[in-house]
Design an enzyme around this catalytic site. Structure first.
Site, PDB file in Angstrom:
ATOM      1  NE  ARG A 197      62.999  49.795  70.556  1.00 20.35           N
ATOM      2  CZ  ARG A 197      62.592  49.618  71.812  1.00 20.35           C
ATOM      3  NH1 ARG A 197      63.423  49.895  72.804  1.00 20.35           N
ATOM      4  NH2 ARG A 197      61.387  49.178  72.073  1.00 20.35           N
ATOM      5  CG  LEU A 209      69.023  52.210  68.924  1.00 19.82           C
ATOM      6  CD1 LEU A 209      70.315  52.388  69.707  1.00 19.82           C
ATOM      7  CD2 LEU A 209      67.834  52.071  69.866  1.00 19.82           C
ATOM      8  CG  ASN A 210      68.811  57.831  63.312  1.00 15.43           C
ATOM      9  OD1 ASN A 210      68.578  57.730  62.115  1.00 15.43           O
ATOM     10  ND2 ASN A 210      68.967  59.000  63.902  1.00 15.43           N
ATOM     11  CE  LYS A 256      67.570  61.308  57.428  1.00 18.62           C
ATOM     12  NZ  LYS A 256      67.509  62.795  57.332  1.00 18.62           N
ATOM     13  N   GLY A 302      74.214  45.210  67.326  1.00 22.73           N
ATOM     14  CA  GLY A 302      75.068  45.946  66.401  1.00 22.73           C
ATOM     15  C   GLY A 302      74.693  45.721  64.940  1.00 22.73           C
ATOM     16  N   GLY A 328      76.827  47.643  62.367  1.00 22.46           N
ATOM     17  CA  GLY A 328      77.886  48.220  61.540  1.00 22.46           C
ATOM     18  C   GLY A 328      78.574  47.230  60.625  1.00 22.46           C
ATOM     19  CD  GLU A 329      82.532  44.848  62.597  1.00 21.38           C
ATOM     20  OE1 GLU A 329      83.573  44.254  62.257  1.00 21.38           O
ATOM     21  OE2 GLU A 329      82.222  45.061  63.778  1.00 21.38           O
TER      22      GLU A 329
END
Length: 766
Positions: free
Chosen positions: A657, A659-660, A662, A730, A732-733
């Protein structure tokens, strides 16, 4: 599948069923994650502060009586300091202190990252304790002065003479060894007999791929502002692990962890580098000697001298397949540079462990110990460079088999994790690949390289799989304070490095509490807050989420204990309760409801504060858990000059999922831009004669700028993972992985030149 660009946000705010399950498979009645605020493209809660200059970073705190620090660096790779002339520096205007190994206080060796639970140091070298030099660029002196300019000038006046010793600085010829571990696991993994199966396979690819050193160049250089108050140390640091830094500094100075307080409210980029390096230790030691507050802000050159980056690698990928493309053998081995004083072999085989269902697998990493600055984490350590090798080799095999590269990948999609045997918690890579291919126009790709021209430009399309593991490290805790005004504050020792943590966690907490986001404040970036959380490994969101779930459940239990017999909630258990509309209500009876304000008022309480530790992350022992994606690239190569221009990038991701919408799109695009740098320009130039980094500035170390970045489109499946907190994994990477190979494969499709060594520069195409 929904795109996250401005034209299409159909997924944003869509109500989703309560599908979160605890690690033991039980439903979570308090999840409240079907509320529209989850997934909505909420703007950053700290955005206004940042764009108006209200956000203070580590080098922007002013302390009374503060002096400024500058460092002098060694110019040999290994040896001893025989003479250190500081007289001119000490006599320079404004100088308060020149500290060397002759007058530094006694300091213990710092605990290295991954060697203890809270170790944060890049290496275990004694800091300014003797005349030994371990790398070219090691700090040999600290100057304190009234202004930064005075400190830098004085540092330039220090003269050192050395007795050099033989140094190992050439990766190509250095001896290798098997490391003790790779990220805590074994350095090699074997399933069956891969070499034997490879030797008998009818179709084979066997190639060497190389990646260079990379250095960190965050917008905010590393900096610290600190002061001693008796035996207590207060730091304003640029940190992605405030508790780890507090613990590690306490070990260095021989004091209790409670005597070190680290504050890091805003971080201008970390990517794995904002941990503990020698500059924080030196600043704290000098402040103690001078009895003055100190600010030390590294220059761009200073970051290259003191802060580690990604190590260079040499990787062999050998794939043996049958005539239909099924992998009989998958071999991914090689070596990476390291030092004997840190604990991070670049884990380039990580992605290969989970991506493809080969009959036989052999993975192995060896390291070459060099006399250099210790290497460290850099966005997707291992996966970013490992996928370049693996996904390039798959492209080479697809051409040999005359198969579409996507089809070859589909034919080797595993049902279970091919090395661990565990089931996948959630894997929708094929769906992401199909949707991305359709959106990108993959069917327009020419199967033969060099066939499509636009003037002097040869046009090609390439793709590569992206992956990054799900992790949730232990130690996370959260404290929720609920007030009668209806506002809530969530305290977690977490970090905001620009990825949107504060925004997303505000949304999650608001959804769980049944409050508007305007009434929730997420408090973070301070070692005095609850828990031990690391912003690394793309696991902070899950770690915080697990802690907030635990604290929220404990808060609801505490609220029910305050309920008296006159309350409409009387007699209800926690499993019969949900949070909605600023209060608690019965799941089965909408009439049975009471606001938080009313519950607290009945109990005579102005507020209620509850702290709880996150439940142990058992999900990883039951499932193989990863985020996935497919990167698509369109490249243009000049037939005249060999110049490469990337015209389009698309990333289609399967990450649970979102979560945001943008902040997720921003994270994905940022990772993909960093991947462009890895593919086309980033390279730390390392002089093997002296062990010195030769391009320690943004003038010479090239990263993508606005004109280098094409249209980037991102999209995702938004299918929740039922085994993670909030259904999210995650991201980010994830965005950087696969980009290097996608670019290299597109360049090959454009001009027929296969580049197996990054970066892809003009000399490799002419």
């Amino acid at each position: 599948m929904s795109a996250s660009n401005e034209r299409d946000r159909t997924h944003a705010g869509v109500a989703l069923a309560r599908d979160y399950r605890t690690p033991d498979g039980q439903p979570d009645p308090l999840s409240a994650l079907d509320q529209p605020r989850i997934g909505a493209p909420l703007s950053r809660v700290d955005g206004l502060q940042k764009v108006t200059g209200g956000a203070r970073f580590a080098a922007e705190f002013a302390l009374e009586g503060m002096v400024h620090a500058a460092l002098a660096y060694s110019t040999i790779a290994r040896g001893r300091i025989t003479t250190l002339d500081t007289a001119a520096a000490e006599a320079a205007p404004g100088v308060v202190l020149v500290m060397t190994h002759d007058n530094a206080p006694t300091l213990q060796s710092p605990p290295v990252f991954l060697t203890t639970a809270q170790g944060a140091a890049g290496d275990d070298h004694p800091v300014l304790q003797n005349d030994q030099v371990h790398w070219n660029g090691q700090p040999i002196a600290v100057v304190l002065a009234e202004t930064p300019e005075q400190a830098e000038h004085a540092a330039s006046l220090i003269r050192a003479e050395y007795a050099p010793e033989p140094a190992v600085t050439d990766f190509r010829t250095a001896a290798t060894r098997e490391p003790d571990n790779v990220l805590g696991g074994p350095p090699s993994v074997s399933v069956g007999d891969a070499e034997q199966a490879f030797g008998t396979a009818p179709r084979r690819v066997d190639a060497i791929y190389r990646t260079p050193r990379h250095n960190h160049n965050a917008i905010e250089p590393h900096a610290v502002t600190l002061a001693w108050h008796d035996d207590e140390l207060m730091l304003h640091d640029a940190s992605q692990c405030v508790d780890h830094v507090a613990y590690s500094l306490a070990q260095v100075f021989g004091i209790a962890e409670s005597q070190v307080h680290v504050s890091s409210p805003f971080v201008g980029g970390g990517f794995g580098s904002k941990t503990l390096w020698q500059h924080q230790i030196l600043a704290a030691a000098a402040a103690r000697v001078a009895d003055r507050p100190v600010r030390l802000a590294l220059s761009r050159e200073g970051v290259h001298r003191v802060v580690g980056g990604r190590a260079c690698t040499e990787q062999r990928v050998a794939i043996g397949a049958d005539e239909q493309g099924h992998f009989r053998a998958l071999i991914h081995t090689g070596k990476a540079a390291m030092t004997a004083h840190n604990n991070l072999p670049e884990p380039f085989t990580q992605a290969t462990r989970c991506l493809y269902g080969a009959d036989h697998v052999q993975l192995a990493i060896r390291v070459a110990d060099l006399d250099m600055l210790a290497n460290t984490f850099m966005r997707a350590p291992g996966e970013s460079v490992g996928t370049f090798a693996l996904e390039s080799a798959i492209d080479e095999l697809a051409e040999q088999l005359d198969l579409d590269p996507l089809e070859l990948r589909r034919r080797n999609e595993p049902e279970r994790d091919p090395t661990s045997g565990l089931p996948f918690s959630s894997r929708h890579l094929l769906e992401a690949s199909r949707a991305g291919a359709e959106r990108f126009g993959w069917d327009q790709r020419s199967a033969r390289p060099g066939e499509r021209y636009e003037g002097e430009w040869q046009i090609g399309l390439g793709c590569a799989t992206a992956t990054y593991p799900y992790m949730r490290m232990p130690g996370a805790a959260a404290r929720i304070t609920l007030s009668r005004s209806g506002a809530a504050r969530v305290d977690v020792a977490a970090h905001e490095m620009g990825m949107g943590t504060a925004t997303v966690q505000t949304q999650v907490a608001a959804a769980r509490l049944g409050l508007p986001v305007e009434q929730v404040r997420f408090n973070y970036g301070d070692s005095s807050l609850a828990g031990v959380v690391l912003a690394g490994g793309s696991q902070q969101t899950a770690a915080i989420g697990g802690a907030v779930i635990a604290a929220h459940r404990a808060l609801v239990e505490a609220l029910l204990e305050l309920v008296d017999g006159d309350s409409p909630l009387a007699g209800l258990t926690i499993d019969e309760i949900e949070c909605r509309d600023g209060g608690l209500g019965a799941v089965a009876d909408s009439a049975r409801f009471e606001t938080y304000d009313r519950i607290l008022a009945r109990a005579g309480r102005d507020e209620l504060a509850i702290e709880a530790d996150a439940a142990e992350s058992e999900e990883l022992s039951h499932f193989s858990m990863h985020s996935f994606g497919m990167i698509f690239c369109e490249a243009a190569v000049s037939a005249v000059t060999g110049e490469v221009r990337i015209r389009r990038l698309l990333g289609s991701f399967d990450c649970g999922r979102v979560l945001n919408a943008k902040t997720a799109a921003s994270q994905f695009r940022g990772g993909m831009i960093m991947g462009l740098g890895l593919a086309l320009m980033e390279e730390t130039q390392f002089d093997t004669r002296s062990g010195r980094i030769m391009n320690p500035s943004l003038a010479e170390y090239h990263v993508p700028v606005q004109m280098d970045v094409p249209e980037i489109e991102v999209m995702w499946t938004d299918i929740p993972d039922p085994h993670t907190p909030m259904g999210a994994r995650g991201i980010g990477e994830l965005g950087i992985t696969g980009v290097g190979a996608a670019v290299a494969n597109a360049v090959y499709n454009a001009c027929g030149r296969r580049v197996r060594e990054l970066p892809i520069t003009l000399d490799k195409l002419l």
